[in-house]
Each structure stands twice: as C-alpha cells, then as structure tokens.
Design an enzyme around this catalytic site. Structure first.
Site, PDB file in Angstrom:
ATOM      1  N   GLY A 105      91.371  28.176  91.731  1.00  0.00           N
ATOM      2  CA  GLY A 105      91.659  28.339  90.076  1.00  0.00           C
ATOM      3  C   GLY A 105      91.957  26.878  89.246  1.00  0.00           C
ATOM      4  O   GLY A 105      92.359  27.094  88.224  1.00  0.00           O
ATOM      5  N   ALA A 106      91.894  25.730  90.206  1.00  0.00           N
ATOM      6  CA  ALA A 106      92.464  24.470  89.409  1.00  0.00           C
ATOM      7  C   ALA A 106      91.148  23.680  89.086  1.00  0.00           C
ATOM      8  O   ALA A 106      91.346  22.725  88.493  1.00  0.00           O
ATOM      9  CB  ALA A 106      93.471  23.922  90.267  1.00  0.00           C
ATOM     10  N   GLU A 153      79.588  15.663  83.135  1.00  0.00           N
ATOM     11  CA  GLU A 153      80.055  17.192  83.035  1.00  0.00           C
ATOM     12  C   GLU A 153      78.768  17.939  82.474  1.00  0.00           C
ATOM     13  O   GLU A 153      78.419  17.752  81.480  1.00  0.00           O
ATOM     14  CB  GLU A 153      81.466  17.342  82.263  1.00  0.00           C
ATOM     15  N   ASP A 171      79.089  20.104  93.108  1.00  0.00           N
ATOM     16  CA  ASP A 171      80.359  20.273  93.948  1.00  0.00           C
ATOM     17  C   ASP A 171      80.067  20.456  95.347  1.00  0.00           C
ATOM     18  O   ASP A 171      80.946  19.812  96.208  1.00  0.00           O
ATOM     19  CB  ASP A 171      80.842  21.588  93.625  1.00  0.00           C
ATOM     20  N   ASP A 211      74.688  18.506  85.580  1.00  0.00           N
ATOM     21  CA  ASP A 211      73.934  18.513  87.043  1.00  0.00           C
ATOM     22  C   ASP A 211      72.993  19.458  86.832  1.00  0.00           C
ATOM     23  O   ASP A 211      71.543  19.326  87.449  1.00  0.00           O
ATOM     24  CB  ASP A 211      74.809  18.993  88.336  1.00  0.00           C
ATOM     25  N   SER A 234      87.050  22.563  92.864  1.00  0.00           N
ATOM     26  CA  SER A 234      85.935  23.242  93.767  1.00  0.00           C
ATOM     27  C   SER A 234      86.461  23.724  95.220  1.00  0.00           C
ATOM     28  O   SER A 234      86.041  23.067  96.181  1.00  0.00           O
ATOM     29  CB  SER A 234      85.019  22.195  93.967  1.00  0.00           C
ATOM     30  N   SER A 235      87.508  24.483  95.226  1.00  0.00           N
ATOM     31  CA  SER A 235      87.922  25.146  96.306  1.00  0.00           C
ATOM     32  C   SER A 235      86.746  25.850  97.163  1.00  0.00           C
ATOM     33  O   SER A 235      86.781  25.909  98.144  1.00  0.00           O
ATOM     34  CB  SER A 235      89.163  26.086  96.412  1.00  0.00           C
ATOM     35  N   SER A 236      85.972  26.569  96.301  1.00  0.00           N
ATOM     36  CA  SER A 236      85.124  27.216  96.692  1.00  0.00           C
ATOM     37  C   SER A 236      83.900  26.489  97.597  1.00  0.00           C
ATOM     38  O   SER A 236      83.524  26.593  98.562  1.00  0.00           O
ATOM     39  CB  SER A 236      84.297  28.229  95.695  1.00  0.00           C
TER      40      SER A 236
HETATM   41  C1  GLA Z   1      81.345  23.469  87.870  1.00  0.00           C
HETATM   42  C2  GLA Z   1      79.963  23.625  88.623  1.00  0.00           C
HETATM   43  C3  GLA Z   1      79.214  22.391  88.714  1.00  0.00           C
HETATM   44  C4  GLA Z   1      78.955  21.739  87.560  1.00  0.00           C
HETATM   45  C5  GLA Z   1      80.581  21.835  86.658  1.00  0.00           C
HETATM   46  C6  GLA Z   1      80.417  21.090  85.135  1.00  0.00           C
HETATM   47  O1  GLA Z   1      82.272  22.576  88.574  1.00  0.00           O
HETATM   48  O2  GLA Z   1      80.248  24.429  89.793  1.00  0.00           O
HETATM   49  O3  GLA Z   1      77.779  22.754  89.285  1.00  0.00           O
HETATM   50  O4  GLA Z   1      78.231  22.365  86.535  1.00  0.00           O
HETATM   51  O5  GLA Z   1      81.192  23.002  86.648  1.00  0.00           O
HETATM   52  O6  GLA Z   1      80.034  19.665  85.450  1.00  0.00           O
END
Ligand code: GLA
Length: 385
Positions: free
Chosen positions: A124-125, A35, A174, A38, A128-130
C-alpha cells in the site's frame, strides 16, 4: 528482523517439513519519471529498490499450488479448476493464481509447486509490492518447470495476471521494473515496443541521494480514479484519431489541445504528452552524465500530476513542497497516485535535513508522521540459490 531470504526459507521448512529447491527474489520499484504514460504506449524510467519479495519454492505432483505468506501467516491452496478462469482465487493469493493462470493460458505446462513468500516491500505504499510478488512467483515457476519464457517476455505475462485474473487495469511498468531492472541503472522502457535501455544512474558518484518519503496517506479511491484516468486518455486518443497518446508529439500538442473541447480531457492529454517528453529529456541528461540537472524535470512532473492529471493528495503535495523548500533539487510523487511515496533528489549531506523538514511540515498540518529511506537503484528478479 531476519533477512527476507532467510525468512522465506524458514517459512518453507516450517510449513512443508523440508528445505526449498531454490529461492527467487524480485524487487519493489520507484518510478524516477514517466507517470501514467505506460498505458498510453509511452515512456517510463523506473528503477528497482533494494527491498525485495522472496519466494522459496519446490515442485509438487499434479496441478496443485500451495502458497504460504508471512504477511498474513495464511496458506492458500488451489488446483486446475481455480486457475481455469480468472477471479476464482481472491485476496493476495490472486496474484499467485493469476501468474499460474497466465502461464497456462499462454500454453505453458506449469509445474505444481509449494511456495513460501516473505517480503520487505511495504504494502500500500505505491512501491509495487504486487508486481514484486508476481515476478518472484513467475521466475520461480519458470525455473522449476524449465519453461521457455525469456525475461523480456515475462513482464507482459505478469501484467496479464494482474489485468485479467486480479482485474486491475494497470500498464506494464511495474512488472517490467521488477523483472528487467539492473543494479546501478534506471530502466528506460518504451511501453509500445517493450525495448529497454539500461541508463546508468550513479547518484553516489554525483554526491547525490534519492530520498523516498512514504506519505502514509490512505489510498483514497485509487482504483476507481486510476481506471477513470485511463478511460480519459483513451477517449482523448480516440478523439484525436491516434492509436495512443504516445503518438501526439510535443510539437503537435497545441494543435491537439485545440481539437479537444472537454477541458478535463485537455488537461489529461497535456499531462501525458508533456510527461513523455520529460522522460526523454531526463534520459538525455542522464546519458550525458548530468544527473543533478534532472531536478527541475522531476518537479515539473509533479506539478503536471497535481494540476493536469489531478492525482495528488494534500499529504503528497506537502511533502514535495517541504522537500523543495529545504533544498531538494527536485521532488515528485511516484507511482499511480492518491497516496504512496514522494521522491526527492538531494545532496547526500542534505538528506536528513530534507526528511526532517518534511516531518515538520506534516506535524504542522496535523498529518500522521511520514516514513523515509534513501535508496540506490538495485537489480531485477533473480534466482538466489
Ligand atoms: C501504477 C500502475 C502502472 C503505472 C503507474 C502510473 O503503478 O501499476 O502500470 O500506470 O501506476 O505511472
């Protein structure tokens, strides 16, 4: 509720009076471990969820894009002017306009298109819906226009849509997960080279399940805090004279920390450097088929996010503690932080009991009830028909 692909096709027919030329699906993701590594050129290990966003699409003449989404039941239309420069389209339409902008900016001749979007990925959960939306739209436009853009180059482009057009300074995890993940595998991604290795992640064979708990915690200041963490990491790297924190090896960590006088920067650097190592250790265990042994690494990642990176919230910490107390082999927050979801690695028979224990711990603290689901790793973006 009807199947998401059905809803996208039905939405297309209602809106545009004919069937779509095709449908493209892209998943939400959870990150198993790695986490905030990236954007430090480090390592991540996400896997795709069986929850997907579907774009039903067909071409239209000229440089015009019309997009309907079931989520708001709104239609957004934009043309060449709105995608000539970032930021002209706002709201959810910005993710779609951003993809068109990024494709055109990279020199592609993007076909005009009509799209209808349906999605099972909750907003919003922290799932990565976006990125799922960007990937569904991107793969649709690439196929409709016969564009020369192989899958391994698509995540960077979708990330540019989000960074530059939408204005969110996220890393590449993501979009890579939404596009490059494989069914039954976690995606080991080197965020510097963009090389990937598909790591078998067969929970079922190991008698295990992955419980995803939606904390239902409101995202508090998530955008500003994310940008602040990124700045701290960049400042740390600059102070240490390396291009990115990825370049600080675990055996150099103590020396590196001794060179930083700001305690906050020290904590941020320690999180990133140890987290990169935890990704490598997790990958080594999974390669050796030792799935159940990854639990302590997941929990150590959580502790590091809580104490060093300081991106967890009380609901999230409560869920992790309750899951561990109820017998989870490991548990951690997944995603950017300040809310979102918790992953708990559990014996398959214990999943319900662990979920109940989290719900009970929430009730005791007076938090609104969490949600939960068990998931298996699914595949990345694909054309459905
Ligand atoms: C979000 C960002 C990712 C990553 C994570 C944390 O999801 O979109 O690029 O940095 O936070 O790991």
């Amino acid at each position: 509720m009807t199947d998401v692909a059905e809803r996208a096709a039905a939405g297309f027919r209602t809106r545009y009076g004919e069937p779509p030329a095709g449908r493209w699906a892209a998943p939400g993701r959870v990150n198993l471990i790695g986490e905030h590594t990236d954007y430090n050129d480090g390592f991540v290990l996400p896997f795709a969820l069986p929850l997907r966003t579907v774009a039903a699409a067909a071409g239209q003449d000229g440089a015009r894009w019309t997009v309907w989404s079931e989520l708001s039941d709104e239609t957004v239309t934009f043309g060449a002017d709105e995608v000539a420069e970032p930021g002209r389209v706002t709201g959810w339409g910005a993710y779609v306009a951003g993809v068109v902008w990024a494709l055109r900016d990279a020199g592609h001749d993007v076909p005009g298109a009509r799209l209808a979007i349906a999605s099972d990925v909750p907003l919003g959960a922290g799932l990565s819906s976006s990125a799922a939306l960007e990937a569904a739209v991107l793969t649709a436009l690439v196929d409709l226009g016969g564009l020369d853009l192989p899958a391994e180059r698509q995540p960077r482009l979708a990330q540019r849509a989000e960074n530059v057009y939408v204005g969110a300074p996220t890393g590449i995890m993501d979009q890579s997960a939404a596009i490059r993940c494989r069914d039954g595998h976690a995606l080991f991604l080197d965020c510097r080279t963009e090389e990937v290795e598909h790591i078998p992640f067969d929970l079922h064979a190991a008698g295990l399940a992955m419980l995803v708990v939606d904390s239902h915690a409101p995202h508090r200041h998530a955008d500003g805090e994310y940008a602040a963490r990124r700045r701290s990491c960049e400042a740390g790297a600059a102070r240490l004279g390396v291009p990115a924190l990825r370049d600080v090896g675990i055996d150099q960590l103590d020396t590196a920390l001794a060179r930083l006088d700001d305690p906050e920067t020290r904590r941020r650097v320690r999180h990133v450097v140890t987290e990169d190592q935890r990704v490598l250790d997790t990958v080594a265990l999974l390669r050796a088929g030792r799935v159940r042994e990854i639990g302590p690494l997941l929990t150590a990642s959580h502790v590091s996010m809580r104490d060093d990176f300081e991106i967890t919230v009380p609901e999230i910490d409560t869920a992790v503690e309750a899951a561990l107390a109820a017998g989870a082999l490991g548990a951690r927050m997944t995603g950017g932080g300040f809310g979102g979801c918790v992953l708990a690695l559990v014996e398959v028979d214990a999943a319900e009991a662990v979920a109940d224990a989290v719900t009970a711990a929430y009730a005791k603290k007076g938090f609104p009830a969490p949600g939960h689901v068990t998931v298996l790793p699914a595949g990345g973006a694909t054309r459905l028909d």
